[in-house]
Design a protein around this motif. Structure first.
Motif, PDB file in Angstrom:
ATOM      1  N   ASP A   9     -24.063  -1.604   0.336  1.00  0.00           N
ATOM      2  CA  ASP A   9     -23.330  -1.889  -0.886  1.00  0.00           C
ATOM      3  C   ASP A   9     -22.695  -3.281  -0.906  1.00  0.00           C
ATOM      4  N   ARG A  10     -22.696  -3.973   0.186  1.00  0.00           N
ATOM      5  CA  ARG A  10     -22.086  -5.303   0.243  1.00  0.00           C
ATOM      6  C   ARG A  10     -23.118  -6.344  -0.158  1.00  0.00           C
ATOM      7  N   GLU A  11     -22.706  -7.299  -0.932  1.00  0.00           N
ATOM      8  CA  GLU A  11     -23.604  -8.369  -1.385  1.00  0.00           C
ATOM      9  C   GLU A  11     -23.193  -9.680  -0.737  1.00  0.00           C
ATOM     10  N   PRO A  12     -24.081 -10.595  -0.503  1.00  0.00           N
ATOM     11  CA  PRO A  12     -25.529 -10.400  -0.587  1.00  0.00           C
ATOM     12  C   PRO A  12     -26.067  -9.784   0.683  1.00  0.00           C
ATOM     13  N   GLY A  13     -26.938  -8.841   0.556  1.00  0.00           N
ATOM     14  CA  GLY A  13     -27.643  -8.265   1.696  1.00  0.00           C
ATOM     15  C   GLY A  13     -26.869  -7.272   2.526  1.00  0.00           C
ATOM     16  N   GLY A  14     -25.601  -7.102   2.271  1.00  0.00           N
ATOM     17  CA  GLY A  14     -24.822  -6.123   3.024  1.00  0.00           C
ATOM     18  C   GLY A  14     -24.393  -6.628   4.387  1.00  0.00           C
ATOM     19  N   THR A  15     -23.301  -6.057   4.888  1.00  0.00           N
ATOM     20  CA  THR A  15     -22.832  -6.373   6.230  1.00  0.00           C
ATOM     21  C   THR A  15     -23.653  -5.563   7.210  1.00  0.00           C
ATOM     22  N   PHE A  35     -22.014   3.961  20.329  1.00  0.00           N
ATOM     23  CA  PHE A  35     -21.712   2.537  20.261  1.00  0.00           C
ATOM     24  C   PHE A  35     -20.266   2.386  19.818  1.00  0.00           C
ATOM     25  N   ASP A  36     -19.484   1.692  20.644  1.00  0.00           N
ATOM     26  CA  ASP A  36     -18.039   1.608  20.451  1.00  0.00           C
ATOM     27  C   ASP A  36     -17.571   0.243  20.955  1.00  0.00           C
ATOM     28  N   ASP A  37     -16.880  -0.506  20.102  1.00  0.00           N
ATOM     29  CA  ASP A  37     -16.398  -1.836  20.495  1.00  0.00           C
ATOM     30  C   ASP A  37     -15.472  -1.802  21.701  1.00  0.00           C
ATOM     31  N   SER A  38     -14.811  -0.679  21.950  1.00  0.00           N
ATOM     32  CA  SER A  38     -13.877  -0.610  23.072  1.00  0.00           C
ATOM     33  C   SER A  38     -14.482   0.038  24.321  1.00  0.00           C
ATOM     34  N   ALA A  39     -15.787   0.261  24.317  1.00  0.00           N
ATOM     35  CA  ALA A  39     -16.449   0.844  25.490  1.00  0.00           C
ATOM     36  C   ALA A  39     -16.358  -0.130  26.671  1.00  0.00           C
ATOM     37  N   PRO A  40     -16.315   0.388  27.889  1.00  0.00           N
ATOM     38  CA  PRO A  40     -16.159  -0.488  29.052  1.00  0.00           C
ATOM     39  C   PRO A  40     -17.403  -1.310  29.389  1.00  0.00           C
ATOM     40  N   VAL A  41     -18.583  -0.885  28.948  1.00  0.00           N
ATOM     41  CA  VAL A  41     -19.831  -1.558  29.326  1.00  0.00           C
ATOM     42  C   VAL A  41     -20.572  -2.028  28.073  1.00  0.00           C
ATOM     43  N   HIS A  42     -20.999  -3.292  28.083  1.00  0.00           N
ATOM     44  CA  HIS A  42     -21.853  -3.797  27.005  1.00  0.00           C
ATOM     45  C   HIS A  42     -23.245  -3.209  27.203  1.00  0.00           C
ATOM     46  N   VAL A  43     -23.948  -3.001  26.110  1.00  0.00           N
ATOM     47  CA  VAL A  43     -25.274  -2.387  26.194  1.00  0.00           C
ATOM     48  C   VAL A  43     -26.219  -3.210  27.084  1.00  0.00           C
ATOM     49  N   ALA A  62     -17.120  -5.969  12.558  1.00  0.00           N
ATOM     50  CA  ALA A  62     -17.593  -6.688  11.367  1.00  0.00           C
ATOM     51  C   ALA A  62     -17.346  -5.866  10.106  1.00  0.00           C
ATOM     52  N   PHE A  63     -17.209  -4.539  10.266  1.00  0.00           N
ATOM     53  CA  PHE A  63     -16.970  -3.662   9.125  1.00  0.00           C
ATOM     54  C   PHE A  63     -15.484  -3.457   8.831  1.00  0.00           C
ATOM     55  N   ASN A  64     -14.606  -3.975   9.679  1.00  0.00           N
ATOM     56  CA  ASN A  64     -13.162  -3.795   9.481  1.00  0.00           C
ATOM     57  C   ASN A  64     -12.738  -4.307   8.113  1.00  0.00           C
ATOM     58  N   GLY A  65     -11.879  -3.542   7.462  1.00  0.00           N
ATOM     59  CA  GLY A  65     -11.354  -3.934   6.171  1.00  0.00           C
ATOM     60  C   GLY A  65     -12.263  -3.638   4.995  1.00  0.00           C
ATOM     61  N   GLN A  66     -13.437  -3.085   5.255  1.00  0.00           N
ATOM     62  CA  GLN A  66     -14.364  -2.771   4.174  1.00  0.00           C
ATOM     63  C   GLN A  66     -14.222  -1.317   3.761  1.00  0.00           C
ATOM     64  N   GLU A  93     -19.399   8.115  12.551  1.00  0.00           N
ATOM     65  CA  GLU A  93     -18.000   8.515  12.509  1.00  0.00           C
ATOM     66  C   GLU A  93     -17.182   7.299  12.111  1.00  0.00           C
ATOM     67  N   ILE A  94     -16.527   7.402  10.978  1.00  0.00           N
ATOM     68  CA  ILE A  94     -15.693   6.305  10.497  1.00  0.00           C
ATOM     69  C   ILE A  94     -14.244   6.694  10.743  1.00  0.00           C
ATOM     70  N   THR A  95     -13.528   5.826  11.418  1.00  0.00           N
ATOM     71  CA  THR A  95     -12.122   6.088  11.696  1.00  0.00           C
ATOM     72  C   THR A  95     -11.288   5.012  11.031  1.00  0.00           C
ATOM     73  N   GLU A  96     -10.133   5.392  10.576  1.00  0.00           N
ATOM     74  CA  GLU A  96      -9.199   4.445   9.977  1.00  0.00           C
ATOM     75  C   GLU A  96      -7.991   4.367  10.888  1.00  0.00           C
ATOM     76  N   ILE A  97      -7.703   3.189  11.326  1.00  0.00           N
ATOM     77  CA  ILE A  97      -6.559   2.983  12.207  1.00  0.00           C
ATOM     78  C   ILE A  97      -5.440   2.391  11.377  1.00  0.00           C
TER      79      ILE A  97
END
Length: 125
Positions: A9-15, A35-43, A62-66, A93-97
């Motif tokens: 839904d984000r323009e142009p091309g979406g996030t 997949f979690d930004d706070s995970a201890p190990v990068h993929v 990158a999706f924060n605030g959307q 799973e979308i969480t709002e902090i």
């Protein structure tokens, strides 16, 4: 295999965020992978089969605030020659902090309410 998650839904091309790209060689299965930004190990530091929590190739922040409403898509491309795979299931799973007040703020608010209650009691009595 490459996995890309995108908000259409984000323009142009979406996030979009690249979650996983050509990792693990011939043992690149994702089994219960989160997949979690706070995970201890990068993929990039994992090896197949990928089970557990991993930071994605690009941060999900990158999706924060959307707005979470709308159309979301998971794009999968198998770019390895003579390799095939299957998607059995996936979920989002979308969480709002929300901001949590500092303990000192809570104490001051509590003291203020107590003061109002004592003042009301004096006037009533």
């Amino acid at each position: 295999m490459a996995l890309r998650f995108q908000d259409l839904d984000r323009e142009p091309g979406g996030t979009g965020v690249l979650l996983f790209n050509r990792r693990g060689g011939s043992s690149d299965n994702l089994l219960g992978t989160i997949f979690d930004d706070s995970a201890p190990v990068h993929v990039s530091g994992g090896w197949g089969p990928f089970a557990g929590r991993f930071r994605p190739e690009q941060p999900l922040s990158a999706f924060n605030g959307q707005n979470a409403g709308g159309t979301w898509a998971l794009f999968i491309s198998d770019v390895a020659y003579l390799d095939e795979g299957f998607l059995n299931a996936w979920s989002l799973e979308i969480t709002e902090i929300t901001a949590i007040p500092e303990p000192s703020t809570l104490v001051l608010a509590g003291a203020g309410l107590l003061g109002v209650a004592l003042l009301a009691r004096r006037r009533a009595g």
